[in-house]
Design a protein around this motif. Structure first.
Motif, PDB file in Angstrom:
ATOM      1  N   GLU B 283       0.812  -1.212   0.000  1.00  0.00           N
ATOM      2  CA  GLU B 283       0.000   0.000   0.000  1.00  0.00           C
ATOM      3  C   GLU B 283       0.848   1.265   0.000  1.00  0.00           C
ATOM      4  N   GLY B 284       2.087   1.174   0.484  1.00  0.00           N
ATOM      5  CA  GLY B 284       2.859   2.390   0.706  1.00  0.00           C
ATOM      6  C   GLY B 284       3.767   2.833  -0.430  1.00  0.00           C
ATOM      7  N   TYR B 286       5.682   2.976  -4.401  1.00  0.00           N
ATOM      8  CA  TYR B 286       5.404   3.013  -5.838  1.00  0.00           C
ATOM      9  C   TYR B 286       5.526   1.612  -6.428  1.00  0.00           C
ATOM     10  N   ASN B 304      10.565   2.082  -8.904  1.00  0.00           N
ATOM     11  CA  ASN B 304      10.793   3.128  -7.905  1.00  0.00           C
ATOM     12  C   ASN B 304      10.496   2.599  -6.501  1.00  0.00           C
ATOM     13  N   SER B 307       8.248   5.841  -1.273  1.00  0.00           N
ATOM     14  CA  SER B 307       6.905   5.673  -0.718  1.00  0.00           C
ATOM     15  C   SER B 307       5.978   6.760  -1.232  1.00  0.00           C
ATOM     16  N   LYS B 308       4.727   6.379  -1.495  1.00  0.00           N
ATOM     17  CA  LYS B 308       3.686   7.359  -1.813  1.00  0.00           C
ATOM     18  C   LYS B 308       3.225   8.044  -0.531  1.00  0.00           C
ATOM     19  N   VAL B 309       3.147   7.246   0.517  1.00  0.00           N
ATOM     20  CA  VAL B 309       2.621   7.692   1.812  1.00  0.00           C
ATOM     21  C   VAL B 309       3.357   6.930   2.916  1.00  0.00           C
ATOM     22  N   LYS B 364      -0.627  10.050   4.744  1.00  0.00           N
ATOM     23  CA  LYS B 364       0.419  11.010   4.366  1.00  0.00           C
ATOM     24  C   LYS B 364       1.172  11.456   5.605  1.00  0.00           C
TER      25      LYS B 364
END
Lengths: 387, 387
Positions: B283-284, B286, B304, B307-309, B364
């Motif tokens: 979930e976190g 890319y 990549n 982390s997105k979040v 976030k």
């Protein structure tokens, strides 16, 4: 509360295509027991469900007997036998969306009449029982060219829809029931996915935008969030909610809309299931549309529909002039780009315009994602081994 | 370039547990043909691979004959027959990670010696051929209590590791080859996952931190990114890269480390595969660790690792006093919380401390995620139907 997780509970899915396949990632994640019915022995869902059956989705007995094996029945394609769903419901097997809801959506003439009855803004239209009736109406000047012709049944992926610019165009159409719809001069084609569970909890995803090729009349990118005014976005989400409630819909409802030149929002059509316009959510959203579909139909709490990052989706369709065993040319090239995820549906054979997969591009900066999406679009090709 | 997507290429996975199951989400996404070998007929991988075989992972003939069906062989558990892997390699079947690399990791005494030889900082240790040898060394004052005992082979999920505080503690240990390791007074327990492909491309994931229960000596949360100084994080990622290169490792290598009071980083141990400390990445990140593993072993470009979040992972282990058919109590409660995703591995029977699933919490704002994680931890319970 039903125990769905690693239990004896059984979910039946009518249709075993790519939407079902992506739904199964989520049932696997929750360890929910699944049964899938599909006419093809090579359906993308065949593995990773617990039980697969080959059979005709429009056949009453097939759907009835299949559905009887489950506790809840859902579908990933609209073309299923509604009488069988009704019978299943009368036997206490839950079907979500319900047979009644699907009945209002399956036939586009019925769907359009429903919008009219329920004061849902939509483009003006006339219904014709046959192509001949339409031709007569055009001949006697009652129906004015240009207009959009839509087959009442059987349309899928742009099939069964045609812009009629002259009387000759009428000759290529199928013979059955149809609609003639006013051509709406629109600024944007938008879509909103609404999730609603049997308890009535409801959430909308952000508005997505279809970006068209500058000359060819073809969607190139699905972009989330849509690059539109916040007020227009809010209006679109509100309208989508109204549509879901009007249908008393349970599950996901993808509402396709036009944003007119005056920022009016008109409903184009709906799909009562996960939808191409929500594929970005697998990588982009806190709760992807397939997980949300499972949550909704099982009356679990709905997940957060916000996006973690901006998302863009590009469809992978078979290149023209290629038919046969598929090869994804330059897939390694696009995998070098940050935030790019190819999804390969698992169809062994390609043919022109067949939906073979999609690619998601995510980035915190949507403008950057849009640039990468263009690189993706220009490099990957779905071709055949032996042209 | 090999064509992996919807092709005749075959990937064999030794082991069919939860790590394999999550790897299969990715092979399904890419439509890569997979074969899985596992001793249990109820392995979580059984559905959603293309071919499943029940068999002993330590048996030479079983692994050899199974591996011969594939083009590339990998594993999701270290306990596999290395001689069979070597034979497969000699027959031109690629095994990633290689048999040679696995051999250096499988036995913890060999692994520790490897660090010493390669100047990789690690806690001081002694190797003993048997428990009796260790007992003698303690008795004659050569090995000083307290120390950490580790079985050279067969350790898993905290099994085969024990802190020895007095001579009585020595009586509960298994008889075979072992290590006595200095107790390191550490500030933090960290981990870094390194991905490396056969072409030598290499990427590290951000450093994660294991947060322990304030009184019980048990990891409660895996937190990404670790709440540590940037310089320390950089040092940890650099060290992890060095370790991966030293092993000439291909695939994912999870490097577990201690951050000492003086901000020294010591390697504790490694796992040559996707790892519990990388579950947050689904979930976190890319590119999640399972997709990255597939990319790495197939020599595709690495994705990549950012982390997105922020992400936090909580393990779902069987509650004490419960044995039998599993029920996930209050799972609906945690699904109400934003950014919470339960993963249920699909084991029908629970028993105390059995790893049954995990929950990821993303946001976030990592501080917010940490608060939600505590709510998750305090509400969901893995119990049995009939206690």
């Amino acid at each position: 509360m039903v125990n769905y997780f690693s239990s004896d509970f059984k979910l039946a899915i009518l249709g075993g295509g790519q939407l079902g396949k992506m739904m199964l990632y989520e049932t696997r994640k929750y360890d929910i027991h699944t049964l899938v019915l599909d006419p093809s022995e090579e359906a993308p869902c065949k593995i990773s469900c617990n039980y697969f059956e080959q059979g005709d989705l429009m056949d009453y007995d097939t759907v009835l007997n299949f559905g009887r094996k489950a506790d809840v029945v859902t579908f990933e394609i609209e073309g299923v036998n509604i009488a069988a769903l009704k019978q299943l419901e009368s036997e206490g097997i839950k079907t979500f969306p319900s047979a009644e809801t699907l009945e209002k959506i399956q036939n586009k003439a019925v769907q359009k009449e429903f919008y009219k009855t329920n004061n849902i803004p939509t483009a003006d239209f006339e219904v014709f029982q046959s192509l001949d009736d339409l031709k007569n109406s055009v001949a006697n000047g009652k129906t004015k060219i240009p207009f959009v012709w839509k087959s009442a049944t059987g349309g899928y992926d742009g099939m069964g829809v045609s812009v009629i610019k002259n009387t000759e165009d009428l000759n290529d159409l199928s013979a059955g029931e149809c609609i003639a719809e006013n051509l709406v001069p629109f600024k944007n084609e938008l879509a909103v996915i609404v999730a609603r569970n049997p308890s009535g909890e409801m959430k909308t995803y952000p508005v997505v935008e279809m970006e068209f090729h500058p000359t060819a009349n073809q969607v190139e990118y699905v972009i989330c969030p849509a690059r539109i005014d916040d007020k227009v976005a809010e209006k679109a989400r509100k309208l989508a909610k109204n549509v879901s409630e009007a249908f008393n819909h349970v599950g996901l409802l993808a509402v396709e809309m036009f944003q007119t030149k005056d920022d009016e929002i008109l409903v184009n059509e709906v799909a009562p299931r996960p939808h191409n316009s929500g594929h970005y959510s697998i990588e982009g959203s806190y709760t992807n549309q397939f997980e949300q579909q499972i949550r909704a139909i099982l009356d679990l709490p709905l997940g957060n529909t916000d996006s973690k990052v901006g998302g863009i989706m590009v469809n992978l369709v078979g290149a023209e002039g290629h038919e046969g065993e598929v090869v994804y040319e330059n897939i390694e090239e696009i995998m070098k780009l940050d935030g790019v995820t190819p999804h390969i549906y698992g169809k062994k054979l390609t043919r022109p315009f067949r939906k073979m997969g999609h690619v998601t591009i995510v980035d915190k900066d949507l403008t950057k994602a849009r640039k990468v999406a263009e690189k993706v679009k220009n490099s990957i090709k779905v071709i055949s081994k032996n042209k």
